[in-house]
Write a protein that holds these residues in place. Sequence first.
Motif, PDB file in Angstrom:
ATOM      1  N   THR A  81       0.823  -1.218   0.000  1.00 52.96           N
ATOM      2  CA  THR A  81       0.000   0.000   0.000  1.00 52.96           C
ATOM      3  C   THR A  81       0.860   1.273   0.000  1.00 52.96           C
ATOM      4  O   THR A  81       0.416   2.331   0.436  1.00 52.96           O
ATOM      5  N   GLN A  82       2.093   1.135  -0.503  1.00 46.17           N
ATOM      6  CA  GLN A  82       3.008   2.268  -0.649  1.00 46.17           C
ATOM      7  C   GLN A  82       3.305   2.967   0.675  1.00 46.17           C
ATOM      8  O   GLN A  82       3.498   4.174   0.741  1.00 46.17           O
ATOM      9  N   ARG A  83       3.361   2.200   1.744  1.00 46.04           N
ATOM     10  CA  ARG A  83       3.706   2.745   3.057  1.00 46.04           C
ATOM     11  C   ARG A  83       5.018   2.156   3.591  1.00 46.04           C
ATOM     12  O   ARG A  83       5.399   2.441   4.720  1.00 46.04           O
ATOM     13  N   GLY A  84       5.694   1.326   2.803  1.00 45.30           N
ATOM     14  CA  GLY A  84       6.831   0.566   3.306  1.00 45.30           C
ATOM     15  C   GLY A  84       7.936   1.413   3.912  1.00 45.30           C
ATOM     16  O   GLY A  84       8.345   1.197   5.059  1.00 45.30           O
ATOM     17  N   ASP A  85       8.431   2.386   3.156  1.00 45.82           N
ATOM     18  CA  ASP A  85       9.534   3.215   3.656  1.00 45.82           C
ATOM     19  C   ASP A  85       9.101   4.016   4.870  1.00 45.82           C
ATOM     20  O   ASP A  85       9.865   4.151   5.847  1.00 45.82           O
ATOM     21  N   ALA A  86       7.888   4.542   4.830  1.00 41.98           N
ATOM     22  CA  ALA A  86       7.388   5.338   5.956  1.00 41.98           C
ATOM     23  C   ALA A  86       7.231   4.480   7.211  1.00 41.98           C
ATOM     24  O   ALA A  86       7.495   4.931   8.329  1.00 41.98           O
ATOM     25  N   PHE A  87       6.810   3.227   7.027  1.00 38.98           N
ATOM     26  CA  PHE A  87       6.643   2.301   8.151  1.00 38.98           C
ATOM     27  C   PHE A  87       7.983   2.031   8.819  1.00 38.98           C
ATOM     28  O   PHE A  87       8.110   2.145  10.048  1.00 38.98           O
ATOM     29  N   VAL A  88       8.995   1.695   8.037  1.00 42.66           N
ATOM     30  CA  VAL A  88      10.312   1.393   8.600  1.00 42.66           C
ATOM     31  C   VAL A  88      10.905   2.642   9.264  1.00 42.66           C
ATOM     32  O   VAL A  88      11.490   2.570  10.354  1.00 42.66           O
ATOM     33  N   ALA A  89      10.741   3.797   8.617  1.00 35.25           N
ATOM     34  CA  ALA A  89      11.278   5.036   9.189  1.00 35.25           C
ATOM     35  C   ALA A  89      10.604   5.363  10.516  1.00 35.25           C
ATOM     36  O   ALA A  89      11.269   5.767  11.487  1.00 35.25           O
ATOM     37  N   ALA A  90       9.300   5.159  10.601  1.00 33.22           N
ATOM     38  CA  ALA A  90       8.576   5.452  11.842  1.00 33.22           C
ATOM     39  C   ALA A  90       8.994   4.503  12.951  1.00 33.22           C
ATOM     40  O   ALA A  90       9.150   4.904  14.122  1.00 33.22           O
ATOM     41  N   LEU A  91       9.200   3.231  12.598  1.00 34.78           N
ATOM     42  CA  LEU A  91       9.648   2.256  13.598  1.00 34.78           C
ATOM     43  C   LEU A  91      11.019   2.630  14.157  1.00 34.78           C
ATOM     44  O   LEU A  91      11.310   2.391  15.328  1.00 34.78           O
ATOM     45  N   GLY A  92      11.859   3.199  13.307  1.00 41.62           N
ATOM     46  CA  GLY A  92      13.197   3.581  13.745  1.00 41.62           C
ATOM     47  C   GLY A  92      13.207   4.715  14.754  1.00 41.62           C
ATOM     48  O   GLY A  92      14.227   4.955  15.406  1.00 41.62           O
ATOM     49  N   LYS A  93      12.074   5.401  14.923  1.00 36.84           N
ATOM     50  CA  LYS A  93      12.013   6.555  15.819  1.00 36.84           C
ATOM     51  C   LYS A  93      11.394   6.219  17.172  1.00 36.84           C
ATOM     52  O   LYS A  93      11.372   7.079  18.071  1.00 36.84           O
ATOM     53  N   ILE A  94      10.851   5.014  17.318  1.00 40.43           N
ATOM     54  CA  ILE A  94      10.197   4.647  18.563  1.00 40.43           C
ATOM     55  C   ILE A  94      10.821   3.359  19.108  1.00 40.43           C
ATOM     56  O   ILE A  94      11.632   2.722  18.440  1.00 40.43           O
ATOM     57  N   ARG A  95      10.410   2.985  20.309  1.00 40.85           N
ATOM     58  CA  ARG A  95      10.973   1.788  20.929  1.00 40.85           C
ATOM     59  C   ARG A  95      10.144   0.566  20.546  1.00 40.85           C
ATOM     60  O   ARG A  95       8.931   0.550  20.675  1.00 40.85           O
ATOM     61  N   SER A  96      10.839  -0.455  20.085  1.00 45.04           N
ATOM     62  CA  SER A  96      10.207  -1.738  19.831  1.00 45.04           C
ATOM     63  C   SER A  96      10.480  -2.661  21.013  1.00 45.04           C
ATOM     64  O   SER A  96      11.622  -2.831  21.438  1.00 45.04           O
ATOM     65  N   ILE A  97       9.422  -3.275  21.528  1.00 45.86           N
ATOM     66  CA  ILE A  97       9.506  -4.201  22.650  1.00 45.86           C
ATOM     67  C   ILE A  97       9.171  -5.587  22.115  1.00 45.86           C
ATOM     68  O   ILE A  97       8.108  -5.783  21.518  1.00 45.86           O
ATOM     69  N   THR A  98      10.060  -6.548  22.288  1.00 41.50           N
ATOM     70  CA  THR A  98       9.852  -7.866  21.691  1.00 41.50           C
ATOM     71  C   THR A  98       9.610  -8.919  22.767  1.00 41.50           C
ATOM     72  O   THR A  98      10.237  -8.898  23.827  1.00 41.50           O
ATOM     73  N   ARG A  99       8.700  -9.855  22.451  1.00 43.24           N
ATOM     74  CA  ARG A  99       8.392 -10.933  23.382  1.00 43.24           C
ATOM     75  C   ARG A  99       9.420 -12.054  23.324  1.00 43.24           C
ATOM     76  O   ARG A  99       9.621 -12.772  24.299  1.00 43.24           O
ATOM     77  N   GLY A 100      10.065 -12.246  22.170  1.00 41.03           N
ATOM     78  CA  GLY A 100      10.993 -13.359  22.036  1.00 41.03           C
ATOM     79  C   GLY A 100      11.930 -13.155  20.868  1.00 41.03           C
ATOM     80  O   GLY A 100      11.963 -12.082  20.240  1.00 41.03           O
ATOM     81  N   PRO A 101      12.683 -14.182  20.493  1.00 34.49           N
ATOM     82  CA  PRO A 101      13.695 -14.036  19.453  1.00 34.49           C
ATOM     83  C   PRO A 101      13.135 -13.854  18.049  1.00 34.49           C
ATOM     84  O   PRO A 101      13.788 -13.254  17.206  1.00 34.49           O
TER      85      PRO A 101
END
Length: 273
Positions: A81-101
Motif C-alpha cells: 500500500t506504498q507505506r513501506g519506507d514510511a513504516f520502517v522510518a517510523a519504527l526507527g524513531k520509537i521503541r520496539s519491545i519484543t516478546r521473544g527471538p
Amino acid sequence: MGSLDNLTILVPESRELNLFTTMIEDEGARVIRCPLVQILDLDDSRAAEAWLDTLISGAFEDVIWLTGEGLRRLLALARRTQRGDAFVAALGKIRSITRGPKPARALREIGLAPGLSATTPTSEGVLAALAPEDIAGRRIGVQLYPGDGTAALLAGLSARGAVLTPVTPYRYATQTETAQVVAAIKSLIEGHIDVVAFTSSPQVDRLFSVAREAGLEQPLKDAFTRVAVASIGPVVEETLQRLGITNILQPEAAFHMKPLVRSIAAWNAQRAS
C-alpha cells in the motif's frame, strides 16, 4: 551416525518448516509433516492499514511485537500500500519491545533492533520487562495474534494505565487438510511416532480440536503419556500443561530451532544409554 537416528518425529507446519525438517533429517530422523495451522493474510486489511497510518503519524511511543510473523505481515502490507519506507522510518524513531527471538529477528531483517526484550518470551515476560516503568498514559501499539492468548497482556497493560492500540495482522486457516491431521493423530495413537515437535501453541490447540471432533481426544492424551513432546518455548509448554501433557522437552534458554533439536538429541541419547 546422527543424534536422532531411528526416531520418527511429527512436525507441524510453520513458517520455518523446511529449515526445521532439514535440521532433523540431517541428524538421521524420519520426519512426518502435519498441516495443522496455515497462516494467511487478512480478508479485510482496513483495520491493519489504519494501524499502520497511526504508527506512521508518530502517535505511538512504543510498539510491542509478539511474533515475527506479525511484523513481517505488516511490513508486507505496508509495502503493498506504498507505506513501506514510511513504516520502517517510523519504527526507527520509537521503541520496539519484543516478546521473544522471532520478532527480534524480524526487526534485524529491516536494520532495526529491540529497545526492550522480555527475558522470558511470554506475555508475562513482557509485563515483567515493563514493570519498572511508569506506563500510565503511554501510547503503545500492540501486535497481536489470532485467538485469546493475548488477553492477559492487554489486561495487564490497561490496568497500569497504558493507552493501547492493538492490531492482529494475519489469520489462521485452521480447517485445512483435516484428513491428514486425523491420520497423524492415529499414527500417534498406534505408536508409530516417537516425538512431536511443536513450535507454536495454535498447533497444539488445532491438534486437540481435530482429535475432539474425530472422537480421539482421550486416546490422543493417552498417547502423549508415551510420546516425547518437544516445545520450542514456555508459551507452548503452558498450552501443553493445560492439556495435562507433562513429558515435555524444551531448550533451557535459547528458544530457537537449533536448541530445540539439541534438546531432542539429548533426550534420545539419555534414552539409549
